[in-house]
Design an enzyme around this catalytic site. Sequence first.
Site, PDB file in Angstrom:
ATOM      1  N   TYR A  69     -63.524  84.613   9.235  1.00 41.47           N
ATOM      2  CA  TYR A  69     -63.393  86.077   9.404  1.00 41.47           C
ATOM      3  C   TYR A  69     -64.523  86.779   8.647  1.00 41.47           C
ATOM      4  O   TYR A  69     -64.319  87.255   7.519  1.00 41.47           O
ATOM      5  CB  TYR A  69     -62.058  86.566   8.826  1.00 41.47           C
ATOM      6  CG  TYR A  69     -60.820  85.828   9.318  1.00 41.47           C
ATOM      7  CD1 TYR A  69     -60.334  86.007  10.612  1.00 41.47           C
ATOM      8  CD2 TYR A  69     -60.111  84.987   8.460  1.00 41.47           C
ATOM      9  CE1 TYR A  69     -59.180  85.352  11.043  1.00 41.47           C
ATOM     10  CE2 TYR A  69     -58.965  84.328   8.879  1.00 41.47           C
ATOM     11  CZ  TYR A  69     -58.505  84.512  10.173  1.00 41.47           C
ATOM     12  OH  TYR A  69     -57.366  83.871  10.585  1.00 41.47           O
ATOM     13  N   ASP A 104     -49.844  88.342  14.071  1.00 43.14           N
ATOM     14  CA  ASP A 104     -50.313  88.346  15.458  1.00 43.14           C
ATOM     15  C   ASP A 104     -49.473  87.590  16.478  1.00 43.14           C
ATOM     16  O   ASP A 104     -49.170  88.101  17.530  1.00 43.14           O
ATOM     17  CB  ASP A 104     -51.740  87.801  15.523  1.00 43.14           C
ATOM     18  CG  ASP A 104     -52.674  88.540  14.577  1.00 43.14           C
ATOM     19  OD1 ASP A 104     -52.243  89.516  13.953  1.00 43.14           O
ATOM     20  OD2 ASP A 104     -53.836  88.129  14.468  1.00 43.14           O
ATOM     21  N   TYR A 157     -67.987  85.746  15.191  1.00 43.67           N
ATOM     22  CA  TYR A 157     -66.563  86.052  15.370  1.00 43.67           C
ATOM     23  C   TYR A 157     -66.346  86.599  16.771  1.00 43.67           C
ATOM     24  O   TYR A 157     -67.176  87.331  17.310  1.00 43.67           O
ATOM     25  CB  TYR A 157     -66.094  87.082  14.324  1.00 43.67           C
ATOM     26  CG  TYR A 157     -64.616  87.421  14.454  1.00 43.67           C
ATOM     27  CD1 TYR A 157     -63.649  86.544  13.967  1.00 43.67           C
ATOM     28  CD2 TYR A 157     -64.208  88.602  15.080  1.00 43.67           C
ATOM     29  CE1 TYR A 157     -62.294  86.843  14.110  1.00 43.67           C
ATOM     30  CE2 TYR A 157     -62.860  88.904  15.224  1.00 43.67           C
ATOM     31  CZ  TYR A 157     -61.911  88.023  14.740  1.00 43.67           C
ATOM     32  OH  TYR A 157     -60.571  88.309  14.876  1.00 43.67           O
ATOM     33  N   ARG A 208     -53.553  77.612  15.382  1.00 48.30           N
ATOM     34  CA  ARG A 208     -53.968  78.946  15.837  1.00 48.30           C
ATOM     35  C   ARG A 208     -53.192  79.330  17.096  1.00 48.30           C
ATOM     36  O   ARG A 208     -52.630  78.469  17.770  1.00 48.30           O
ATOM     37  CB  ARG A 208     -55.470  78.934  16.187  1.00 48.30           C
ATOM     38  CG  ARG A 208     -56.403  78.707  15.026  1.00 48.30           C
ATOM     39  CD  ARG A 208     -56.587  79.934  14.167  1.00 48.30           C
ATOM     40  NE  ARG A 208     -57.059  81.095  14.902  1.00 48.30           N
ATOM     41  CZ  ARG A 208     -57.144  82.327  14.358  1.00 48.30           C
ATOM     42  NH1 ARG A 208     -56.818  82.530  13.094  1.00 48.30           N
ATOM     43  NH2 ARG A 208     -57.557  83.365  15.072  1.00 48.30           N
ATOM     44  N   GLU A 242     -55.058  79.936   3.581  1.00 49.77           N
ATOM     45  CA  GLU A 242     -54.629  81.099   4.366  1.00 49.77           C
ATOM     46  C   GLU A 242     -53.109  81.076   4.544  1.00 49.77           C
ATOM     47  O   GLU A 242     -52.438  82.090   4.422  1.00 49.77           O
ATOM     48  CB  GLU A 242     -55.354  81.043   5.728  1.00 49.77           C
ATOM     49  CG  GLU A 242     -55.221  82.289   6.582  1.00 49.77           C
ATOM     50  CD  GLU A 242     -55.913  82.125   7.937  1.00 49.77           C
ATOM     51  OE1 GLU A 242     -56.422  81.014   8.236  1.00 49.77           O
ATOM     52  OE2 GLU A 242     -55.939  83.103   8.693  1.00 49.77           O
ATOM     53  N   TRP A 261     -48.210  82.276  11.811  1.00 49.10           N
ATOM     54  CA  TRP A 261     -47.154  83.299  11.868  1.00 49.10           C
ATOM     55  C   TRP A 261     -45.852  82.862  12.549  1.00 49.10           C
ATOM     56  O   TRP A 261     -45.002  83.682  12.853  1.00 49.10           O
ATOM     57  CB  TRP A 261     -47.661  84.599  12.538  1.00 49.10           C
ATOM     58  CG  TRP A 261     -48.775  85.252  11.785  1.00 49.10           C
ATOM     59  CD1 TRP A 261     -50.051  85.458  12.220  1.00 49.10           C
ATOM     60  CD2 TRP A 261     -48.728  85.808  10.452  1.00 49.10           C
ATOM     61  NE1 TRP A 261     -50.799  86.077  11.249  1.00 49.10           N
ATOM     62  CE2 TRP A 261     -50.017  86.309  10.165  1.00 49.10           C
ATOM     63  CE3 TRP A 261     -47.722  85.920   9.477  1.00 49.10           C
ATOM     64  CZ2 TRP A 261     -50.335  86.911   8.949  1.00 49.10           C
ATOM     65  CZ3 TRP A 261     -48.048  86.521   8.270  1.00 49.10           C
ATOM     66  CH2 TRP A 261     -49.330  87.012   8.028  1.00 49.10           C
ATOM     67  N   GLN A 279     -54.164  98.528  11.886  1.00 47.00           N
ATOM     68  CA  GLN A 279     -53.338  97.456  11.299  1.00 47.00           C
ATOM     69  C   GLN A 279     -52.302  98.093  10.368  1.00 47.00           C
ATOM     70  O   GLN A 279     -52.408  99.286  10.069  1.00 47.00           O
ATOM     71  CB  GLN A 279     -54.238  96.493  10.495  1.00 47.00           C
ATOM     72  CG  GLN A 279     -54.532  95.198  11.215  1.00 47.00           C
ATOM     73  CD  GLN A 279     -55.227  94.167  10.348  1.00 47.00           C
ATOM     74  OE1 GLN A 279     -55.927  94.509   9.413  1.00 47.00           O
ATOM     75  NE2 GLN A 279     -55.044  92.903  10.664  1.00 47.00           N
TER      76      GLN A 279
END
Length: 436
Positions: free
Chosen positions: A31, A170, A83, A203, A408, A365, A108
Amino acid sequence: MEREILKRRAIEILNQNSINEAWTAPNPDLYPHQWNWDSAFISIGFARFAPVRAQKEILSLLRGQWKDGMVPHIVFNPNSTGYFPNPEIWKVPRHQIPSNVHTSGITQPPLLSYACWHIYNCTNDKKNALSFLSEVYKPLLAYHRFLYNKRDPEGEGLVFITHPWESGLDNSPRWIEILERIKPDHFPSYKRIDKTIVSAAQRPDDKEYNRYIFLIDLLRRNGYLWDKIFQKSPFLVQDVLFNSILQASNLSLQKIAKKMKRPNDEKEEINRWISKTFNAFNDKLWNEKKTYHQDYNIRDKKQIKQNTIAIFSPLFGRILDKKRAQQIIENHLLSPNEYWPKTHLKYMLTTTSRDNEYWNPELYWRGPIWMNTNWLLFRGLMEYGYEDLSSKILHHSIELVENAGFYEYFDPRNGSGCGINNFSWSAALVLDMLAN
Ligand code: 2M8
């Protein structure tokens, strides 16, 4: 590991990920740009050891604020092309932003005002802290006005999000049903970079990415005009976590306005947001049968039935009474089938309830532990006086980074690191938790 060594390592990561000593990439490989809520979390960590640098983090992000008040979710780094999606995909209207800046076209979770009040409180030089507040106050007010005017067109007190990326979580199971129903004739073609840097299994998959890019295309085709998007988008959600964070920021903005001795009409405007949001949130989003708040799908006019970590965010937003706080904690946080580790999980707090059909301990997530959601709960539990539980989360968080590194996200079964290592908000939020 010694606390001091851990702190030094966290500071080192923030400094390594810092660009031009002005802002911080979440991680320069995966990122390489500046993200909105990442920078809010990062500034909360910086405030603990370098408050002036924390101020710079916020001021850098505000360079990308749109004329309509929106603070975008990404401010692009002009020196990086690594990216996807890049500014060419977003094609945001140039009149919205200064000519030398490129941004994405969505926002966000709005943690900025909360972060600014925190930075003010951590700065010993009060003259400097006040001048920071006076510099950010108007942009912050404009951001909240954008949310209430453009993202709450019916004046309910609940703002909508229009892309899963606006939620920050996300590919949460909460978005699956809406995304699956998006079936255009064809999806735009594109090439992902993320899967070449970290394990694809951790991902979102291509099916989800197709829909993310489809939704960007829709925003672009509608000129980022929010009233048009409100009419046309299939993704319109009043998100529990987003609105909880907004309320935490409303409460901070209220304090900033008082400190700045702003006119009464402005202070009353903020007070009205606070009470309207509190009431609408508890009337419309609370589900008495489940005993937690659920997101509301505006298109289908119904609540979204998924039990995820978002159910605890109202504690952080101070947007529920003590009775409901107790119900959420006793019935869900402490339930061994949902969030409380017993035999299945070693670490807290999985981002999706353990009994959710979509629970996956390694997938982004859908189950792994994230430091920012742990931090939201750590703070939220303290707000409601659950100090023991809060310190339990602190201990789990410290053990995770001590054993695996500042990843992360983390597998709740064994604590192994997932996604990318040396992740900025993991470092920043551990620093803040240790300072408590
Ligand atoms: C993740 O999101 C970006 C898109 O915005 C991505 O996957 O490329 C999310 O975890 C989000 O919450 C976070 O702000 C961003 C940068 O850390 O990465």
